[in-house]
Motif scaffolding. Structure first.
Motif, short mmCIF file in Angstrom:
data_model
loop_
_atom_site.label_atom_id
_atom_site.label_comp_id
_atom_site.label_asym_id
_atom_site.label_seq_id
_atom_site.Cartn_x
_atom_site.Cartn_y
_atom_site.Cartn_z
N UNK A 1 0.86 -1.17 0.00
CA UNK A 1 0.00 0.00 0.00
C UNK A 1 0.90 1.23 0.00
N UNK A 2 0.97 1.97 -1.11
CA UNK A 2 1.90 3.11 -1.17
C UNK A 2 1.58 4.19 -0.16
N UNK A 3 0.31 4.40 0.17
CA UNK A 3 -0.05 5.42 1.15
C UNK A 3 0.44 5.02 2.53
N UNK A 4 0.23 3.74 2.89
CA UNK A 4 0.71 3.26 4.19
C UNK A 4 2.24 3.32 4.26
N UNK A 5 2.88 3.00 3.16
CA UNK A 5 4.34 3.06 3.13
C UNK A 5 4.82 4.50 3.29
N UNK A 6 4.12 5.44 2.62
CA UNK A 6 4.48 6.85 2.75
C UNK A 6 4.28 7.33 4.18
N UNK B 1 -1.04 9.65 -2.24
CA UNK B 1 0.18 8.91 -1.99
C UNK B 1 1.24 9.77 -1.31
N UNK B 2 1.32 11.04 -1.71
CA UNK B 2 2.39 11.91 -1.21
C UNK B 2 1.93 12.84 -0.10
N UNK B 3 0.65 12.79 0.24
CA UNK B 3 0.12 13.66 1.29
C UNK B 3 0.78 13.42 2.65
N UNK B 4 1.09 12.18 3.05
CA UNK B 4 1.77 11.99 4.34
C UNK B 4 3.09 12.74 4.44
N UNK B 5 3.82 12.82 3.33
CA UNK B 5 5.08 13.57 3.35
C UNK B 5 4.81 15.06 3.53
N UNK B 6 3.77 15.58 2.89
CA UNK B 6 3.45 17.00 3.01
C UNK B 6 3.02 17.33 4.44
N UNK B 7 2.19 16.48 5.03
CA UNK B 7 1.76 16.71 6.41
C UNK B 7 2.97 16.76 7.35
N UNK B 8 3.86 15.81 7.18
CA UNK B 8 5.05 15.78 8.02
C UNK B 8 5.94 16.99 7.76
#
Length: 262
Positions: free
Chosen positions: A62-67, A179-186
């Motif tokens: 799961x790319x989102x979970x991995x991110x 997919x890349x939203x977790x990186x932006x939040x962090x």
């Protein structure tokens, strides 16, 4: 008893065979291909009821979970950049020249979030360069902000929703944003800005879960745990210069918000 061929005779014979079209070595004895085919046909069929071991499938990632996992492991901005560079589940990465991470001063009170890199950004590895970046610098300078300033009160920190350029500068699709939203939040968590500026529809979709920049602009909201102001993207203003009046009103609203927090 025949004598063995000498080297030069054997070489001439080999060259003659190549000239005649022989381009593949064969076995010392002939192989009956028809007999091999018959053996294959005569092979016993699987016994009914016999247990056939299933071929193991590769685990689905799961790319989102991995991110989320990779973003959460980043303890600082340098670690986050390294985590994004190591993320291999976004196809955009394969067609981009550079990872476009950020520009400006970390720790600035204002964090600008753009949409995705364009051609100039992809070439230089920095967000908001080229004509749109020049217009942005003039917009910020009009209210006393400068991405090159080391003063946290005047400085600006800039990033994008996506760190890699989409082909032909197309809009990012919902799967890429998610997919890349977790990186932006962090990224926002680590930068700790007082206010966030969402520039354009894609940024509003990522930060607010909503689109329609002409409706959203100028209205303060909350995104990534911080006060957020949607604004027109500078690239849009280059195409629609009559919207600069509204953008000037938004800039004054941003300036007033910063002064209230001093």
């Amino acid at each position: 008893m025949e004598s063995a061929l000498d080297y030069h005779t054997a070489l001439r014979l080999l060259e003659w065979q190549i000239e005649m079209g022989a381009d593949e070595a064969i076995c010392d004895s002939p192989i009956d291909r028809y007999a091999l085919a018959a053996e294959v046909k005569a092979a016993p069929a699987p016994v009914r009821g016999a247990v056939v071991a299933p071929v193991p499938k590769a685990p689905k990632i799961d790319p989102v979970a991995e991110a989320r996992k990779m973003a959460a492991s980043a303890g600082d901005l340098a670690g986050l950049r390294a985590a994004m560079a190591a993320f291999e589940h976004c196809e955009l990465k394969r067609g981009a020249r550079n990872l476009v991470f950020s520009d400006g001063t970390p720790g600035a009170r204002v964090m600008l979030i753009g949409e995705a890199p364009g051609r100039d950004e992809d070439r230089e590895g920095r967000p908001f360069v080229g004509r749109a970046g020049q217009l942005l610098d003039r917009m910020l300078g009009a209210i006393g902000l400068d991405r090159r300033s080391d003063d946290p009160g005047r400085a600006v920190y800039i990033t994008n929703v996506l760190p890699w350029r989409p082909p032909q500068n197309r809009d990012p699709n919902p799967e890429e944003i998610a997919m890349l939203l977790p990186f932006l939040k962090r990224h926002v968590e680590l930068a700790k800005p007082d206010v966030v500026v969402l520039m354009g529809n894609i940024s509003c979709q990522a930060g607010l879960g909503d689109r329609g920049i002409t409706r959203l602009r100028g209205q303060w909201a909350k995104a990534f745990g911080a006060p957020a102001l949607p604004m027109f993207h500078p690239a849009y203003l280059l195409r629609q210069p009559h919207q600069k009046r509204e953008t000037w009103a938004d800039l004054l609203s941003l300036k007033a918000r910063l002064e209230d927090k001093e």
